[in-house]
Write a protein that holds these residues in place. Sequence first.
Motif, PDB file in Angstrom:
ATOM      1  N   ARG A  81      -2.604  -9.128   3.197  1.00  0.00           N
ATOM      2  CA  ARG A  81      -1.985  -7.845   2.857  1.00  0.00           C
ATOM      3  C   ARG A  81      -2.699  -6.736   3.634  1.00  0.00           C
ATOM      4  NH1 ARG A  81      -2.982  -8.215  -3.458  1.00  0.00           N
ATOM      5  NH2 ARG A  81      -4.774  -9.375  -2.650  1.00  0.00           N
ATOM      6  N   THR A  82      -1.949  -5.745   4.068  1.00  0.00           N
ATOM      7  CA  THR A  82      -2.559  -4.669   4.841  1.00  0.00           C
ATOM      8  C   THR A  82      -2.120  -3.306   4.318  1.00  0.00           C
ATOM      9  OG1 THR A  82      -0.771  -4.558   6.491  1.00  0.00           O
ATOM     10  CG2 THR A  82      -2.565  -6.124   6.912  1.00  0.00           C
ATOM     11  N   HIS A  83      -2.902  -2.285   4.684  1.00  0.00           N
ATOM     12  CA  HIS A  83      -2.627  -0.896   4.309  1.00  0.00           C
ATOM     13  C   HIS A  83      -2.493  -0.779   2.787  1.00  0.00           C
ATOM     14  CE1 HIS A  83      -2.067   0.326   8.517  1.00  0.00           C
ATOM     15  NE2 HIS A  83      -1.527  -0.878   8.659  1.00  0.00           N
ATOM     16  N   CYS A  84      -3.526  -1.220   2.107  1.00  0.00           N
ATOM     17  CA  CYS A  84      -3.525  -1.233   0.642  1.00  0.00           C
ATOM     18  C   CYS A  84      -4.334  -0.055   0.091  1.00  0.00           C
ATOM     19  CB  CYS A  84      -4.117  -2.543   0.126  1.00  0.00           C
ATOM     20  SG  CYS A  84      -3.297  -4.033   0.749  1.00  0.00           S
ATOM     21  N   SER A  85      -3.971   0.375  -1.103  1.00  0.00           N
ATOM     22  CA  SER A  85      -4.678   1.494  -1.746  1.00  0.00           C
ATOM     23  C   SER A  85      -4.359   1.515  -3.233  1.00  0.00           C
ATOM     24  CB  SER A  85      -4.270   2.822  -1.106  1.00  0.00           C
ATOM     25  OG  SER A  85      -2.877   3.040  -1.276  1.00  0.00           O
ATOM     26  N   GLU A  86      -5.103   2.327  -3.976  1.00  0.00           N
ATOM     27  CA  GLU A  86      -4.838   2.569  -5.387  1.00  0.00           C
ATOM     28  C   GLU A  86      -4.320   3.994  -5.553  1.00  0.00           C
ATOM     29  OE1 GLU A  86      -8.274   1.904  -7.766  1.00  0.00           O
ATOM     30  OE2 GLU A  86      -8.051  -0.288  -7.767  1.00  0.00           O
ATOM     31  N   ASP A  87      -3.361   4.170  -6.461  1.00  0.00           N
ATOM     32  CA  ASP A  87      -2.890   5.529  -6.737  1.00  0.00           C
ATOM     33  C   ASP A  87      -3.747   6.172  -7.818  1.00  0.00           C
ATOM     34  OD1 ASP A  87      -2.028   4.561  -9.204  1.00  0.00           O
ATOM     35  OD2 ASP A  87       0.099   4.517  -8.635  1.00  0.00           O
TER      36      ASP A  87
END
Length: 232
Positions: A81-87
């Motif tokens: 998985r790429t370009h992952c983040s938490e809101d």
Amino acid sequence: MAAPLIPQLLLLFILGTANFFPIGVVSTTFTITNQCDYTVWPGILSNADVAPLPTTGFALQKGETRTISPPASWGGRLWGRTHCSEDSTGKFSCITGDCGSGKVECSGAGAAPPATLADFFDVSLVDGYNLPVLVSPQGGSGQNCSSTGCVVDLNGACPSDLKVVSEAGEGVACKSACEAFRQPQYWPTSYSLAFKNACPRAYSYAYDDKTSTFTCSSADYAITFCPTPSTR
């Protein structure tokens, strides 16, 4: 090999002792290395008839390696998985390969389209591409028991009608024509042949078995994200 029913897009590959090894092999080892210039979050999904592994997703920093030892008869899939983040609420998501769990652990969920598949010990571009991957058997034997994958960056050269872009306009993945146009184009097209020319050892269209299916027994596997192009 049967064509996938739901085209996906990212770099996903199906792995497992059940797929690669004859009955009687005790276990194998997957050594997963991230040579990308960015963090990759591998996701792991076990087949429905086998127990999940202790981890179903984790972060792999630039230059980091992690080893997983599946038990005998484990089967399933692993993808990047790429370009992952938490809101702001702590919900985790990724632009490519997101499993929809809302967490780093996929917890029984698979990759959302788009995704590149690997099956029967191959790395596949049938359903698209998101990052380079190389799968290399360590030891073992069998017909065509050799490294396979796609080690070049296809995102930059991806046609505009297949390209997946981030909010910043960066090309982050390349869809298959099947996924982009919602048409069951299972035979070679100009799009799939472009993938095949760039990555000749990768599975690039349905039934592309002759040059793209590999078999090994009693092997461990090194799985490398963003391998150097010289390893092609």
